[in-house]
Design a protein around this motif. Sequence first.
Motif, mmCIF file in Angstrom:
data_model
loop_
_atom_site.group_PDB
_atom_site.id
_atom_site.type_symbol
_atom_site.label_atom_id
_atom_site.label_comp_id
_atom_site.label_asym_id
_atom_site.label_seq_id
_atom_site.Cartn_x
_atom_site.Cartn_y
_atom_site.Cartn_z
ATOM 1 N N ILE A 1 39.553 48.449 34.148
ATOM 2 C CA ILE A 1 39.333 47.248 34.950
ATOM 3 C C ILE A 1 40.599 46.414 34.888
ATOM 4 N N LYS A 2 41.123 46.055 36.063
ATOM 5 C CA LYS A 2 42.366 45.291 36.124
ATOM 6 C C LYS A 2 42.149 43.878 35.598
ATOM 7 N N LYS A 3 43.176 43.363 34.958
ATOM 8 C CA LYS A 3 43.138 41.991 34.460
ATOM 9 C C LYS A 3 43.497 41.045 35.598
ATOM 10 N N PHE A 4 43.222 39.768 35.388
ATOM 11 C CA PHE A 4 43.464 38.746 36.396
ATOM 12 C C PHE A 4 44.930 38.728 36.826
ATOM 13 N N ILE B 1 46.110 41.368 39.588
ATOM 14 C CA ILE B 1 45.598 41.315 40.957
ATOM 15 C C ILE B 1 46.729 40.864 41.880
ATOM 16 N N LYS B 2 47.121 41.737 42.813
ATOM 17 C CA LYS B 2 48.201 41.436 43.752
ATOM 18 C C LYS B 2 47.752 41.497 45.206
ATOM 19 N N SER B 3 46.711 42.272 45.519
ATOM 20 C CA SER B 3 46.262 42.410 46.900
ATOM 21 C C SER B 3 44.736 42.516 46.926
ATOM 22 N N GLU B 4 44.202 42.577 48.140
ATOM 23 C CA GLU B 4 42.751 42.673 48.299
ATOM 24 C C GLU B 4 42.212 43.998 47.762
ATOM 25 N N THR B 5 43.006 45.046 47.818
ATOM 26 C CA THR B 5 42.531 46.343 47.301
ATOM 27 C C THR B 5 42.361 46.316 45.786
ATOM 28 N N ASP B 6 43.063 45.407 45.105
ATOM 29 C CA ASP B 6 42.889 45.269 43.657
ATOM 30 C C ASP B 6 41.545 44.650 43.307
ATOM 31 N N LEU B 7 40.873 44.078 44.295
ATOM 32 C CA LEU B 7 39.578 43.439 44.056
ATOM 33 C C LEU B 7 38.404 44.360 44.356
ATOM 34 N N LEU B 8 38.677 45.651 44.537
ATOM 35 C CA LEU B 8 37.598 46.610 44.727
ATOM 36 C C LEU B 8 37.106 47.075 43.366
ATOM 37 N N PRO B 9 35.792 47.131 43.171
ATOM 38 C CA PRO B 9 35.253 47.472 41.852
ATOM 39 C C PRO B 9 35.266 48.973 41.593
ATOM 40 N N PRO B 10 35.181 49.367 40.323
ATOM 41 C CA PRO B 10 35.131 50.792 40.000
ATOM 42 C C PRO B 10 33.769 51.408 40.298
ATOM 43 N N GLY B 11 32.718 50.591 40.337
ATOM 44 C CA GLY B 11 31.371 51.113 40.548
ATOM 45 C C GLY B 11 30.758 51.547 39.232
ATOM 46 N N LEU C 1 36.216 37.469 46.434
ATOM 47 C CA LEU C 1 36.360 36.231 45.670
ATOM 48 C C LEU C 1 35.456 36.203 44.446
ATOM 49 N N GLU C 2 34.266 36.803 44.559
ATOM 50 C CA GLU C 2 33.375 36.835 43.398
ATOM 51 C C GLU C 2 34.023 37.631 42.254
ATOM 52 N N ARG C 3 34.649 38.744 42.583
ATOM 53 C CA ARG C 3 35.315 39.545 41.562
ATOM 54 C C ARG C 3 36.505 38.788 40.976
ATOM 55 N N LEU C 4 37.265 38.106 41.819
ATOM 56 C CA LEU C 4 38.394 37.315 41.335
ATOM 57 C C LEU C 4 37.913 36.231 40.375
ATOM 58 N N GLU C 5 36.791 35.591 40.695
ATOM 59 C CA GLU C 5 36.240 34.558 39.823
ATOM 60 C C GLU C 5 35.795 35.145 38.483
ATOM 61 N N ILE C 6 35.130 36.296 38.506
ATOM 62 C CA ILE C 6 34.680 36.933 37.266
ATOM 63 C C ILE C 6 35.862 37.333 36.398
ATOM 64 N N LEU C 7 36.889 37.953 37.007
ATOM 65 C CA LEU C 7 38.072 38.354 36.249
ATOM 66 C C LEU C 7 38.794 37.138 35.681
ATOM 67 N N GLY C 8 38.852 36.053 36.449
ATOM 68 C CA GLY C 8 39.476 34.828 35.962
ATOM 69 C C GLY C 8 38.719 34.239 34.787
ATOM 70 N N LYS C 9 37.388 34.211 34.870
ATOM 71 C CA LYS C 9 36.589 33.674 33.760
ATOM 72 C C LYS C 9 36.732 34.519 32.503
ATOM 73 N N MET C 10 36.901 35.826 32.675
ATOM 74 C CA MET C 10 37.116 36.694 31.512
ATOM 75 C C MET C 10 38.429 36.364 30.815
ATOM 76 N N GLN C 11 39.401 35.864 31.567
ATOM 77 C CA GLN C 11 40.712 35.504 31.011
ATOM 78 C C GLN C 11 40.796 34.017 30.643
ATOM 79 N N GLY C 12 39.717 33.260 30.934
ATOM 80 C CA GLY C 12 39.713 31.837 30.619
ATOM 81 C C GLY C 12 40.317 30.967 31.705
#
Length: 190
Positions: A40-43, A46-56, A72-83
């Motif tokens: 799972i990529k860290k916050f 994330i450089k493009s929209e394709t980086d926000l696709l989940p692994p499933g 955006l939901e994935r970006l928010e979750i990844l951001g919260k994981m990093q604080g």
Amino acid sequence: MFLQRTAFAAARRVAVRPVVARSFATSIVRRDAANEGVKIKKFEEIKSETDLLPPGAAPGTVPTDLEQATGLERLEILGKMQGVDIFDMKPLDASRKGTLDSPIMVKSFGDEQYAGCTGYPADSHTTIWVTMSRDRPIERCPECGSVYKMEYVGPEDDGHGHDHEHHVEGAHPYHGEEKTFADFVRPEYR
């Protein structure tokens, strides 16, 4: 007769209940073992929209939010994981009452922003929602008089062409914002 029925029903409930309840810890361990090969990529990565696709999720399992969230939901979750609070969800300044000279600032990435006023001191009245826009950035709470001002922090050219002059062929042309009672309030009272 009644006691026999209740005793029978109680015995049936006890017989179905397992002797040792399974803990959630084993589920988590199994879940982590199933996702060992998935990175799972860290916050920061994330450089493009394709980086926000989940692994499933692994076949035969139910996906978690981290495994299925996109955009955006994935970006928010990844951001919260990093604080990192992506959407700046901290409450507005409630330590004072906003005035025209010193309004309470509300940051916005969009053309319009809603703010909920609970009065000063905090929670002195029910929440009243005020709407600010790029055209009318200053609004006042009708209950307590606190002044809020929207600070637009989004891109200068958002590509939507907000000149309000475009119209669809055959449709009525746009004649500006509809009039409300707020339009008749003197600007110095806002």
